[in-house]
Design a protein around this motif. Sequence first.
Motif, PDB file in Angstrom:
ATOM      1  N   PHE A  91      11.587   9.447   6.516  1.00  0.00           N
ATOM      2  CA  PHE A  91      11.105   8.593   5.292  1.00  0.00           C
ATOM      3  C   PHE A  91      11.583   7.147   5.087  1.00  0.00           C
ATOM      4  CE2 PHE A  91      14.500  10.736   3.507  1.00  0.00           C
ATOM      5  CZ  PHE A  91      15.057   9.693   2.694  1.00  0.00           C
ATOM      6  N   THR A  92      10.825   6.495   4.351  1.00  0.00           N
ATOM      7  CA  THR A  92      11.556   4.918   3.701  1.00  0.00           C
ATOM      8  C   THR A  92      11.248   4.991   2.196  1.00  0.00           C
ATOM      9  OG1 THR A  92      11.879   3.003   4.137  1.00  0.00           O
ATOM     10  CG2 THR A  92       9.894   3.754   4.269  1.00  0.00           C
ATOM     11  N   ASN A  93      11.987   4.310   1.515  1.00  0.00           N
ATOM     12  CA  ASN A  93      11.774   3.993   0.276  1.00  0.00           C
ATOM     13  C   ASN A  93      11.554   2.690   0.178  1.00  0.00           C
ATOM     14  OD1 ASN A  93      12.671   6.481  -1.256  1.00  0.00           O
ATOM     15  ND2 ASN A  93      14.696   5.928  -0.576  1.00  0.00           N
ATOM     16  N   ILE A  94      10.407   2.232  -0.287  1.00  0.00           N
ATOM     17  CA  ILE A  94       9.829   0.941  -0.427  1.00  0.00           C
ATOM     18  C   ILE A  94       9.443   0.480  -1.906  1.00  0.00           C
ATOM     19  CG2 ILE A  94       7.063   1.509  -0.197  1.00  0.00           C
ATOM     20  CD1 ILE A  94       7.126  -0.845   1.673  1.00  0.00           C
ATOM     21  N   ILE A  95      10.073  -0.761  -2.401  1.00  0.00           N
ATOM     22  CA  ILE A  95       9.409  -1.253  -3.575  1.00  0.00           C
ATOM     23  C   ILE A  95       8.053  -1.771  -3.776  1.00  0.00           C
ATOM     24  CG2 ILE A  95      10.276  -3.168  -5.217  1.00  0.00           C
ATOM     25  CD1 ILE A  95      12.962  -2.973  -3.983  1.00  0.00           C
ATOM     26  N   LEU A  96       7.406  -1.537  -4.691  1.00  0.00           N
ATOM     27  CA  LEU A  96       6.090  -1.712  -4.848  1.00  0.00           C
ATOM     28  C   LEU A  96       5.969  -3.152  -5.516  1.00  0.00           C
ATOM     29  CD1 LEU A  96       4.578   1.366  -6.321  1.00  0.00           C
ATOM     30  CD2 LEU A  96       4.463   0.559  -4.158  1.00  0.00           C
ATOM     31  N   GLU A  97       5.910  -4.182  -4.496  1.00  0.00           N
ATOM     32  CA  GLU A  97       5.726  -5.539  -4.476  1.00  0.00           C
ATOM     33  C   GLU A  97       4.923  -6.205  -3.539  1.00  0.00           C
ATOM     34  OE1 GLU A  97       9.360  -7.632  -4.437  1.00  0.00           O
ATOM     35  OE2 GLU A  97      10.032  -6.689  -6.438  1.00  0.00           O
ATOM     36  N   ASP A  98       3.895  -7.047  -3.927  1.00  0.00           N
ATOM     37  CA  ASP A  98       3.092  -7.604  -2.996  1.00  0.00           C
ATOM     38  C   ASP A  98       3.696  -8.083  -1.823  1.00  0.00           C
ATOM     39  OD1 ASP A  98       0.224  -8.105  -2.144  1.00  0.00           O
ATOM     40  OD2 ASP A  98       0.502 -10.085  -2.659  1.00  0.00           O
ATOM     41  N   GLY A  99       3.155  -7.653  -0.580  1.00  0.00           N
ATOM     42  CA  GLY A  99       3.624  -8.053   0.788  1.00  0.00           C
ATOM     43  C   GLY A  99       4.904  -7.553   1.055  1.00  0.00           C
ATOM     44  N   GLU A 100       5.338  -6.505   0.472  1.00  0.00           N
ATOM     45  CA  GLU A 100       6.439  -5.781   1.037  1.00  0.00           C
ATOM     46  C   GLU A 100       5.967  -5.026   2.156  1.00  0.00           C
ATOM     47  OE1 GLU A 100      10.780  -4.758   0.283  1.00  0.00           O
ATOM     48  OE2 GLU A 100       9.639  -6.292  -0.492  1.00  0.00           O
ATOM     49  N   ILE A 101       7.242  -5.091   3.286  1.00  0.00           N
ATOM     50  CA  ILE A 101       7.191  -4.163   4.269  1.00  0.00           C
ATOM     51  C   ILE A 101       7.970  -3.261   4.906  1.00  0.00           C
ATOM     52  CG2 ILE A 101       6.317  -4.301   6.838  1.00  0.00           C
ATOM     53  CD1 ILE A 101       4.733  -6.806   6.074  1.00  0.00           C
ATOM     54  N   LYS A 102       8.155  -2.159   5.225  1.00  0.00           N
ATOM     55  CA  LYS A 102       9.293  -1.300   5.624  1.00  0.00           C
ATOM     56  C   LYS A 102       8.766  -0.681   6.997  1.00  0.00           C
ATOM     57  CE  LYS A 102      12.812  -1.573   2.801  1.00  0.00           C
ATOM     58  NZ  LYS A 102      13.596  -0.165   2.161  1.00  0.00           N
ATOM     59  N   THR A 103       9.885  -0.404   7.672  1.00  0.00           N
ATOM     60  CA  THR A 103       9.583   0.249   9.194  1.00  0.00           C
ATOM     61  C   THR A 103      10.611   1.257   9.250  1.00  0.00           C
ATOM     62  OG1 THR A 103       8.915  -1.826  10.073  1.00  0.00           O
ATOM     63  CG2 THR A 103       9.621   0.047  11.629  1.00  0.00           C
ATOM     64  N   PHE A 104      10.138   2.276   9.657  1.00  0.00           N
ATOM     65  CA  PHE A 104      11.129   3.541   9.891  1.00  0.00           C
ATOM     66  C   PHE A 104      10.585   4.268  11.120  1.00  0.00           C
ATOM     67  CE2 PHE A 104       7.719   5.242   6.981  1.00  0.00           C
ATOM     68  CZ  PHE A 104       7.524   6.663   7.677  1.00  0.00           C
ATOM     69  N   TYR A 105      11.543   4.929  11.504  1.00  0.00           N
ATOM     70  CA  TYR A 105      11.037   5.925  12.865  1.00  0.00           C
ATOM     71  C   TYR A 105      11.135   7.293  12.753  1.00  0.00           C
ATOM     72  CZ  TYR A 105      11.964   1.127  14.639  1.00  0.00           C
ATOM     73  OH  TYR A 105      11.780  -0.305  14.696  1.00  0.00           O
ATOM     74  N   VAL A 106      10.423   8.029  13.335  1.00  0.00           N
ATOM     75  CA  VAL A 106      10.233   9.303  13.409  1.00  0.00           C
ATOM     76  C   VAL A 106      10.610   9.948  14.761  1.00  0.00           C
ATOM     77  CG1 VAL A 106       8.746  11.715  12.882  1.00  0.00           C
ATOM     78  CG2 VAL A 106       8.544   9.457  11.593  1.00  0.00           C
ATOM     79  N   GLU A 125       5.182   1.696  10.148  1.00  0.00           N
ATOM     80  CA  GLU A 125       5.211   0.548   9.294  1.00  0.00           C
ATOM     81  C   GLU A 125       4.459   0.358   8.029  1.00  0.00           C
ATOM     82  OE1 GLU A 125       5.269  -3.968  10.738  1.00  0.00           O
ATOM     83  OE2 GLU A 125       3.132  -3.447   9.900  1.00  0.00           O
ATOM     84  N   VAL A 126       5.044   0.293   6.924  1.00  0.00           N
ATOM     85  CA  VAL A 126       4.334   0.639   5.505  1.00  0.00           C
ATOM     86  C   VAL A 126       4.269  -0.790   4.978  1.00  0.00           C
ATOM     87  CG1 VAL A 126       4.642   1.704   3.195  1.00  0.00           C
ATOM     88  CG2 VAL A 126       5.256   2.847   5.342  1.00  0.00           C
ATOM     89  N   GLU A 127       3.273  -1.216   4.655  1.00  0.00           N
ATOM     90  CA  GLU A 127       2.960  -2.320   3.815  1.00  0.00           C
ATOM     91  C   GLU A 127       2.381  -2.215   2.515  1.00  0.00           C
ATOM     92  OE1 GLU A 127       0.661  -6.791   4.439  1.00  0.00           O
ATOM     93  OE2 GLU A 127       0.667  -5.093   6.035  1.00  0.00           O
ATOM     94  N   VAL A 128       2.774  -3.163   1.752  1.00  0.00           N
ATOM     95  CA  VAL A 128       2.280  -2.793   0.043  1.00  0.00           C
ATOM     96  C   VAL A 128       1.366  -4.117  -0.195  1.00  0.00           C
ATOM     97  CG1 VAL A 128       3.005  -2.819  -2.406  1.00  0.00           C
ATOM     98  CG2 VAL A 128       4.280  -1.654  -0.598  1.00  0.00           C
ATOM     99  N   LYS A 129       0.302  -4.011  -0.749  1.00  0.00           N
ATOM    100  CA  LYS A 129      -0.644  -5.002  -1.233  1.00  0.00           C
ATOM    101  C   LYS A 129      -0.732  -4.922  -2.673  1.00  0.00           C
ATOM    102  CE  LYS A 129      -2.590  -6.519   3.193  1.00  0.00           C
ATOM    103  NZ  LYS A 129      -3.954  -7.027   3.624  1.00  0.00           N
ATOM    104  N   LEU A 130      -0.546  -5.528  -3.655  1.00  0.00           N
ATOM    105  CA  LEU A 130      -0.914  -5.644  -4.837  1.00  0.00           C
ATOM    106  C   LEU A 130      -2.461  -5.938  -5.029  1.00  0.00           C
ATOM    107  CD1 LEU A 130      -0.180  -5.417  -8.035  1.00  0.00           C
ATOM    108  CD2 LEU A 130       0.612  -7.593  -8.045  1.00  0.00           C
ATOM    109  N   ILE A 131      -3.228  -4.922  -5.626  1.00  0.00           N
ATOM    110  CA  ILE A 131      -4.596  -5.145  -5.888  1.00  0.00           C
ATOM    111  C   ILE A 131      -4.860  -5.832  -7.163  1.00  0.00           C
ATOM    112  CG2 ILE A 131      -6.845  -4.351  -5.578  1.00  0.00           C
ATOM    113  CD1 ILE A 131      -5.348  -4.551  -3.118  1.00  0.00           C
ATOM    114  N   LYS A 132      -4.373  -5.465  -8.251  1.00  0.00           N
ATOM    115  CA  LYS A 132      -4.498  -5.963  -9.532  1.00  0.00           C
ATOM    116  C   LYS A 132      -3.394  -5.481 -10.425  1.00  0.00           C
ATOM    117  CE  LYS A 132      -7.755  -2.713 -11.302  1.00  0.00           C
ATOM    118  NZ  LYS A 132      -9.232  -2.305 -11.953  1.00  0.00           N
ATOM    119  N   LYS A 133      -3.152  -6.169 -11.367  1.00  0.00           N
ATOM    120  CA  LYS A 133      -2.213  -5.850 -12.601  1.00  0.00           C
ATOM    121  C   LYS A 133      -2.941  -5.150 -13.793  1.00  0.00           C
ATOM    122  CE  LYS A 133       1.074  -9.184 -11.588  1.00  0.00           C
ATOM    123  NZ  LYS A 133       2.218 -10.413 -12.147  1.00  0.00           N
ATOM    124  N   LYS A 134      -2.355  -4.185 -14.432  1.00  0.00           N
ATOM    125  CA  LYS A 134      -3.042  -3.234 -15.348  1.00  0.00           C
ATOM    126  C   LYS A 134      -1.947  -3.238 -16.642  1.00  0.00           C
ATOM    127  CE  LYS A 134      -5.865   0.177 -14.519  1.00  0.00           C
ATOM    128  NZ  LYS A 134      -6.146   1.579 -14.057  1.00  0.00           N
TER     129      LYS A 134
END
Length: 138
Positions: A91-106, A125-134
């Motif tokens: 696993f990896t922990n990732i911050i929810l910010e637009d454009g954030e990318i993390k890579t981990f290995y299994v 590879e995990v990538e986060v995209k901010l779609i909209k703010k609420k």
Amino acid sequence: MKKIISVIIFVVMVISLSACQIEYTHGVYEILIRSRCIENNKVGNEWIEKFKCDGTIIESGDRITAPLGSKVRVDGIFIERDKYSDKGNSFTNIILEDGEIKTFYVEVVERKGSYAGNKAIWEVEVEVKLIKKKRIRN
């Protein structure tokens, strides 16, 4: 006189509108997941890939709503389809910010048979995209 009144009205409107800024508390995020096998030393040819985000099964492209800037855990589970299925997870922990990318290995290790001890390694590879703010009120 009309010009002065127009200027005063304009100033009042600008001040009023600036005081009404929305305070966003949450974001709708798209979680993109890409995986590829970077090493496979005769471990298997058929695989099941599963991913979880904070314990909930997700697929690449799924959307979640969470507080702005929060952190989530993304798990990757790889299972070899075989008479004696082998399994690996990480696993990896990732911050929810637009454009954030993390890579981990299994890593998956063959447990039985003539290839026991051999490994397959998956890059995730995990990538986060901010779609909209609420704004969510409690």
